[in-house]
Design an enzyme around this catalytic site. Sequence first.
Site, mmCIF file in Angstrom:
data_model
loop_
_atom_site.group_PDB
_atom_site.id
_atom_site.type_symbol
_atom_site.label_atom_id
_atom_site.label_comp_id
_atom_site.label_asym_id
_atom_site.label_seq_id
_atom_site.Cartn_x
_atom_site.Cartn_y
_atom_site.Cartn_z
ATOM 1 N N ASP A 1 7.582 41.481 -28.452
ATOM 2 C CA ASP A 1 6.774 42.676 -28.656
ATOM 3 C C ASP A 1 7.259 43.716 -27.652
ATOM 4 O OD1 ASP A 1 4.860 44.672 -28.640
ATOM 5 O OD2 ASP A 1 3.142 43.337 -28.493
ATOM 6 N N VAL A 2 7.871 44.781 -28.140
ATOM 7 C CA VAL A 2 8.489 45.746 -27.228
ATOM 8 C C VAL A 2 7.470 46.486 -26.369
ATOM 9 C CG1 VAL A 2 10.542 46.075 -28.656
ATOM 10 C CG2 VAL A 2 8.550 47.577 -28.989
ATOM 11 N N TYR A 24 2.167 59.338 -35.121
ATOM 12 C CA TYR A 24 3.596 59.105 -35.326
ATOM 13 C C TYR A 24 4.422 60.335 -34.935
ATOM 14 C CZ TYR A 24 7.802 57.556 -37.921
ATOM 15 O OH TYR A 24 9.074 57.180 -38.286
ATOM 16 N N LYS A 46 7.204 60.408 -31.964
ATOM 17 C CA LYS A 46 8.606 60.720 -32.252
ATOM 18 C C LYS A 46 9.075 61.963 -31.487
ATOM 19 C CE LYS A 46 9.713 57.343 -34.973
ATOM 20 N NZ LYS A 46 10.605 56.272 -34.467
#
Length: 258
Positions: A68-69, A159, A163
Amino acid sequence: MSTTEQPTPEQRVAIVTGAARGIGAATALRLAAEGRAVAVLDLDEAACKDTVEKITAAGGRALAVGADVSDEEQVAAAVERVAAELGAPTILVNNAGVLRDNLLFKMSAPDWDTVMNVHLRGAFLMARAVQKHMVDAKFGRIVNLSSSSALGNRGQANYSTAKAGLQGLTKTLAIELGKFGVTANAVAPGFIVTDMTAATAARVKMDFEEFQAAAATQIPVQRVGQPEDIANAIAFFTGDQAGFVSGQVLYVAGGPLN
């Protein structure tokens, strides 16, 4: 899971996160074709099997890694394992991502946090863990996956923000790590055919084929993108000859974006 062949001294080791499918899998395959040993990292190690098998079947070296990053301890353990089994990683592609789309008034705090943790915290933790190997090698390539949504997109406050944040992280990494021979760049895809865009079509209650056709009419090249289109751009940024290109954001979207 890896081949027994030992790396040649000049072989670069790459880590690609979110590499079980989609853009990540295409990137892992492309980097392997470029002669890289590739750690195929995803939340579910078993899901990496197909990507790893394709690389090894073509004569490459690959390792499936589950992590899990967004978890600091898991990231540290994953990078240590890659260094021990494949070699010191000097290429990092931060591709892992999730969607929790909703309009602002419907978006929950946990859905905001999940997207921030995977995209932004994940990229930070991975870059921090890998940079010591790059500094020691006096060579490094970091590529962060941004998105055309960084410019703003309805239903994607979380999101889009994540980003856009990755673009700021990219430029800062380029400034801090440049003197060590490390470059950092971002690739910002437009419409790419992946499970994530299929999920977006489902959210707006459209057939995915119709969704793609509608999107293509708004793209100057009159087609939607494929994962390989993004992998091609990433391959350039990670190449030995791209050492004077750093801190850049490349929109790969079939046309210009504002």
